[in-house]
Write an enzyme that holds these catalytic residues in place. Structure first.
Site, PDB file in Angstrom:
ATOM      1  CB  CYS A 177       8.639   2.102  12.397  1.00 28.20           C
ATOM      2  SG  CYS A 177       9.585   2.734  11.022  1.00 28.20           S
ATOM      3  CG  ASN A 222       4.698   6.696  11.088  1.00 30.81           C
ATOM      4  OD1 ASN A 222       4.861   5.505  10.932  1.00 30.81           O
ATOM      5  ND2 ASN A 222       5.621   7.584  10.780  1.00 30.81           N
ATOM      6  N   GLY A 224       6.727   4.219  -2.404  1.00 29.20           N
ATOM      7  CA  GLY A 224       7.840   4.992  -1.844  1.00 29.20           C
ATOM      8  C   GLY A 224       8.500   4.279  -0.673  1.00 29.20           C
ATOM      9  CG  LEU A 228      -1.977  -1.071   1.320  1.00 30.61           C
ATOM     10  CD1 LEU A 228      -2.579  -1.118   2.724  1.00 30.61           C
ATOM     11  CD2 LEU A 228      -3.069  -0.809   0.296  1.00 30.61           C
ATOM     12  CD  GLU A 249       3.272  10.180   6.711  1.00 33.26           C
ATOM     13  OE1 GLU A 249       3.565   9.031   7.061  1.00 33.26           O
ATOM     14  OE2 GLU A 249       2.280  10.444   5.985  1.00 33.26           O
ATOM     15  NE  ARG A 298       0.553   4.325   8.738  1.00 32.04           N
ATOM     16  CZ  ARG A 298       1.538   4.355   9.634  1.00 32.04           C
ATOM     17  NH1 ARG A 298       2.785   4.469   9.229  1.00 32.04           N
ATOM     18  NH2 ARG A 298       1.296   4.282  10.926  1.00 32.04           N
ATOM     19  CG  HIS A 300       8.288   8.052   7.729  1.00 36.01           C
ATOM     20  ND1 HIS A 300       7.664   6.868   8.079  1.00 36.01           N
ATOM     21  CD2 HIS A 300       7.295   8.875   7.310  1.00 36.01           C
ATOM     22  CE1 HIS A 300       6.361   6.974   7.875  1.00 36.01           C
ATOM     23  NE2 HIS A 300       6.116   8.174   7.403  1.00 36.01           N
TER      24      HIS A 300
HETATM   25  N1  LIG Z   1       7.255   3.986  10.056  1.00 35.11           N
HETATM   26  C1  LIG Z   1       7.076   2.819   9.251  1.00 35.11           C
HETATM   27  C2  LIG Z   1       5.795   2.903   8.501  1.00 35.11           C
HETATM   28  C3  LIG Z   1       5.600   1.773   7.564  1.00 35.11           C
HETATM   29  C4  LIG Z   1       4.283   1.852   6.843  1.00 35.11           C
HETATM   30  N2  LIG Z   1       4.079   0.676   5.999  1.00 35.11           N
HETATM   31  C5  LIG Z   1       2.891   0.379   5.491  1.00 35.11           C
HETATM   32  O1  LIG Z   1       1.907   1.026   5.727  1.00 35.11           O
HETATM   33  C6  LIG Z   1       2.816  -0.829   4.575  1.00 35.11           C
HETATM   34  C7  LIG Z   1       1.469  -1.490   4.576  1.00 35.11           C
HETATM   35  C8  LIG Z   1       1.322  -2.501   3.467  1.00 35.11           C
HETATM   36  O2  LIG Z   1       1.834  -2.265   2.357  1.00 35.11           O
HETATM   37  O3  LIG Z   1       0.684  -3.545   3.701  1.00 35.11           O
HETATM   38  C9  LIG Z   1       4.211   3.106   5.992  1.00 35.11           C
HETATM   39  O4  LIG Z   1       4.685   3.099   4.859  1.00 35.11           O
HETATM   40  O5  LIG Z   1       3.727   4.143   6.491  1.00 35.11           O
END
Ligand SMILES: NCCC[C@H](NC(=O)CCC(=O)O)C(=O)O
Length: 441
Positions: free
Chosen positions: A365, A110, A24, A21, A174, A138, A248
């Site tokens: 994280c 976050n 980047g 999801l 974030e 998110r 981040h």
């Molecule tokens: N601080 C680390 C945050 C990781 C988080 N990953 C995600 O949401 C991945 C979820 C997925 O692809 O199933 C993000 O990118 O914000």
């Protein structure tokens, strides 16, 4: 004032899966549709919390959010009973079910940006919930995050929890992942370094990947948190590293007290920033890792900088690292040399966090740092603080409710929705949080 850094870790939820999801975030993209193990994810998280609590660090827990998020699916036009909503979205738009089922709230770095009372104009601890506007899955975290933080920090004479910034790209925020606090003892006023990736008013943007945090958001958070203006600094993350997967700032820098451990390419105009920090922080100690030793690609692959830099009672520091650092020879060699050099870091602790890492979330994280005085610490909801009993209770709870295998197609199972609600209902009793989830109202 005597104060502590308390780490609150997010617990991976029952629907933890790999959905790809986060464009980047290269781990998220790479591991899309892999089979996840939510039970192992939760246990890996609990083991880190327990080990750090056993080592004498103050440790709390932030529970997962309720997923799938049926109310956001209703907002998107799926109707009927909750089970029918899930069945319809699974048939018509499985990617939306995946987003509404993400366990991404585990990455509580976050969740919010925190200002300790030593830094704020009204002497309270301030927490501004992050809107996480850049990613749909998110952005839906914010309302429940707010409810959870209010349940954990209930005393309004000591804690101020602010709702998230307006949900627009201009104010993309974030949370603490783009925020560093530098200084001396935790109870002394510190310098708050807000790091942004995008300033809509000027400057070049990353070319490939989105910059999630804006300067306008950082400025608003600093205002809401009532950070003393003399203790504020804004710096821009290097857009070239965002394009290499540093979504981040906590993927390329970590700070504790007087130490800033970061990559040589982390910031725009880095030498000038280091000079400014040295001018404003007594005893400032930058540890800048040169590209010749560790490339940005190595940093992204291993999450070297997504470590926790913790102070031990004797004034030295401990680096909490993901296992991926140990298996990369360049990173591991660098770390072992770091121990020998003249700096406060004299211990490494490695944790297996592979379930979270495969979605781009390392040790840093998974935790939200909250500096608290003794009196503030006593005002925290005590049921969320880690100890032997809570650890045992939560392990049993995970064994009872969590699955050990989950794929995208399992998300359509109405039983998963029911299991999740039953489990979280029980969890709010264990943690004495009251009714914090929509389904409890
Ligand atoms: N601080 C680390 C945050 C990781 C988080 N990953 C995600 O949401 C991945 C979820 C997925 O692809 O199933 C993000 O990118 O914000």
């Amino acid at each position: 004032m005597n104060a502590w850094e308390v780490n609150f870790d997010g617990l991976p939820g029952l629907t933890h899966h790999y959905a790809g999801l986060s464009f980047g975030n290269e781990a998220s993209t790479r591991n899309q549709f892999q089979v996840s193990n939510p039970q192992r994810a939760a246990k890996q998280g609990l083991l880190k919390m327990k080990a750090l609590a056993d080592a004498g660090f103050k440790q709390g827990i932030i529970p997962p959010q309720a997923r799938p998020n049926v109310s956001v699916l209703r907002q998107l036009g799926f109707d009927g009973s909750d089970e029918q909503v899930v069945a319809k979205v699974a048939a018509q738009a499985p990617q939306l079910l995946s987003a509404a089922s993400s366990a991404s709230s585990m990455w509580v770095a976050n969740a919010a940006t925190v200002a300790p009372s030593a830094d704020t104009l009204d002497g309270r601890v301030h927490l501004t919930v992050a809107n996480l506007n850049n990613k749909f899955h998110r952005a839906t975290e914010a309302p429940t995050t707010e409810a959870l933080l209010r349940a954990i920090f209930p005393d309004e004479s000591r804690f101020a929890v602010h709702r998230a910034l307006p949900q627009v790209a201009m104010f993309g925020d974030e949370g603490a992942a783009n925020h560093n606090r530098l200084g001396g003892d935790y109870g002394q006023p510190g310098l708050q370094l807000f790091v942004y990736g995008r300033d809509e008013r000027q400057e070049t943007q990353p070319q490939r990947y989105p910059a999630r945090q804006t300067l306008a958001a950082s400025e608003a958070v600093a205002r809401l948190n009532q950070v003393n203006p003399s203790q504020l600094l804004f710096a821009r993350q290097n857009p070239a590293v965002i394009d290499q997967g540093v979504f981040h700032n906590d993927v390329i820098a970590v700070s504790n007290r007087q130490v800033l451990f970061c990559h040589q390419q982390a910031f725009v105009n880095q030498p000038a920033l280091m000079t400014e920090l040295a001018r404003r922080i007594p005893g400032f100690m930058p540890i800048e890792v040169p590209t010749a030793r560790v490339t940005v690609a190595d940093a992204v692959a291993t999450y070297l900088f997504n470590s926790q830099l913790l102070s031990t009672p004797d004034g030295s520091m401990l680096l909490v690292l993901p296992a991926e650092c140990e298996t990369n020879p360049r990173v591991w060699r660098y770390l072992n040399e770091l121990l020998e050099r003249d700096n406060p870091i004299n211990e490494l602790k490695v944790f297996d966090l592979r379930e979270s890492m495969a979605n781009g979330g390392g040790p840093a994280c998974l935790r939200l740092r909250v500096v608290l005085t003794d009196a503030e610490y006593r005002a925290v909801n005590p049921s969320v603080l880690m100890n032997d009993t809570l650890f045992a209770t939560l392990n049993d709870w995970v064994d009872r409710y969590y699955r050990d295998r989950l794929t995208q197609s399992d998300l359509a199972d109405p039983q998963l929705l029911r299991e999740g609600r039953e489990a979280l209902d029980r969890l709010t009793q264990i943690l004495q949080l009251g009714s914090v989830y929509d389904f409890q109202h």
